[in-house]
Write an enzyme that holds these catalytic residues in place. Structure first.
Site, mmCIF file in Angstrom:
data_model
loop_
_atom_site.group_PDB
_atom_site.id
_atom_site.type_symbol
_atom_site.label_atom_id
_atom_site.label_comp_id
_atom_site.label_asym_id
_atom_site.label_seq_id
_atom_site.Cartn_x
_atom_site.Cartn_y
_atom_site.Cartn_z
ATOM 1 C CB THR A 86 -1.038 -0.057 1.166
ATOM 2 O OG1 THR A 86 -1.935 1.032 1.014
ATOM 3 C CG2 THR A 86 -0.384 0.012 2.533
ATOM 4 C CE LYS A 90 -1.905 0.460 -3.519
ATOM 5 N NZ LYS A 90 -3.305 0.709 -3.894
ATOM 6 N N GLY A 154 -3.651 9.741 -11.139
ATOM 7 C CA GLY A 154 -3.046 9.333 -9.865
ATOM 8 C C GLY A 154 -2.868 7.816 -9.837
ATOM 9 N NE ARG A 176 -4.459 18.669 -7.649
ATOM 10 C CZ ARG A 176 -4.031 18.543 -6.418
ATOM 11 N NH1 ARG A 176 -4.571 19.277 -5.459
ATOM 12 N NH2 ARG A 176 -3.074 17.712 -6.109
#
Ligand code: NAP
Length: 306
Positions: A86, A90, A154, A176
């Protein structure tokens, strides 16, 4: 079962993992993260291990970024079968394992490792876990749907974008930082043209978002907005309609602002708990080559949150 400390340290993997071999049952699966103390994965994986009579346990392992390489390198000698990975490892882990599935390479991240004859094989079960969760929540498939992914460049967003292409969906990633989205689009156009789909990349300004929402069937939040109770929605008010299917990957409990917006207009919506469950079930299936006890894992996950 003995009562293990909440979190082990990567140094515990050294010395052939004596610490883990001495546990009852021994620890041969783990989640690597920094921080890792809040991970719900041990609840659902240990419930699955007990249900399937595998005499081993799954633990949390705190691994700092500068420890990742050595921690991965020590796994085989410490007798581990596999791990989950996690935040924040990753992406970094992908270049530290021996083999990586094609989808995971395109997703740019791995969340599952299986150790086979001393070799570390990396997979990404976030994408496939999402596809199964989507079907379970909405009783329809991604194929042919226009899918707007907020935060699509992301870590999680990229995995979902690739998975949507694999499933025959039509993803639009809104980021963004549009340059990041455009670079991802360029890479996918070059490396994954055989999936047949085309990835579109857009800005997150209000007007562009409004047009994209209008032409989308599915809206996915893959930004962290919603993890904190006072976070705003990633979408301005007034864009959703009752026809949208809205999936928020955030699973930190409570109803996010995006889910509130969906509920207010009567759109079907779901939070990220089902994705968490199914990515875990798919990891279990990779480690053991057997069906995961899904209902046992679901109950364990839900009761860990009460
Ligand atoms: P990440 O790699 O940091 O990516 C976050 C993305 O969100 C980036 O595209 C970022 O854009 C964008 N973003 C961040 N803050 C934003 C804001 N205030 N407004 C608009 N966009 C913003 O994070 P991640 O690991 O992918 O995690 C993202 C979310 O997915 C988290 O909520 C996490 O809980 C969830 N997740 C859920 C599961 C599950 O099993 N349900 C699994 C994995 C992740 P920039 O590139 O412009 O910074």
């Amino acid at each position: 079962m003995s009562n293990p400390p909440e979190v082990y340290l990567s140094k515990d993997l050294a010395g052939y993992g004596e610490v883990f071999r001495r546990l009852n049952p021994p620890a041969q699966l783990a989640i690597f993260g920094d921080p890792v103390v809040h991970s719900a994965s041990p609840f659902m994986q240990n419930a699955a291990l007990r249900k399937q009579h595998h005499d081993l346990q799954y633990i949390r392992l705190h691994v700092a970024p500068d420890e990742l390489k050595s921690a991965l390198g020590n796994l085989a000698a410490a007798g581990f079968l596999g791990i989950n990975i996690t935040i924040p490892h990753k992406q970094a882990a992908i270049s530290l394992v021996d083999e990586v599935s094609r989808e995971a390479r395109l997703m740019g991240a791995i969340n599952t490792v299986k150790i086979e004859e001393g070799k570390l094989c990396g997979f990404n079960t976030d994408g496939p876990g999402f596809a199964t969760a989507f079907y379970e929540e909405f009783l329809t498939i991604l194929r042919g749907k226009n899918i707007l992914i907020l935060g699509g460049a992301g870590g999680a967003g990229r995995a979902l974008a690739i998975q949507c292409l694999v499933e025959g969906g039509i993803p639009i990633i809104a980021n963004r930082n549009q340059t990041k989205g455009d670079l991802l689009k360029e890479m996918i156009d070059t490396e994954a043209s055989d999936f047949g789909g085309i990835l579109k990349s857009i800005d997150m300004d209000q007007e562009t978002l409004a047009d994209a929402v209008k032409s989308s069937d599915v809206i996915i939040n893959a930004t962290p907005l919603g993890m904190k109770a006072d976070d705003p929605s990633p979408l301005p008010d007034g864009l959703l309609t009752a026809d949208h299917l809205v999936y928020d990957t955030v699973y930190s409990g409570g109803t996010t602002k995006l889910l509130q917006q969906a509920q207010e207009v009567g759109a079907q919506s779901a939070n990220g708990l089902s994705m968490l469950l199914h990515q875990g079930a798919k990891a279990f299936e990779i480690w053991f080559d057997e069906a995961a006890p899904l209902e046992t894992m679901r109950e364990a996950l839900e009761s860990s949150r009460n």
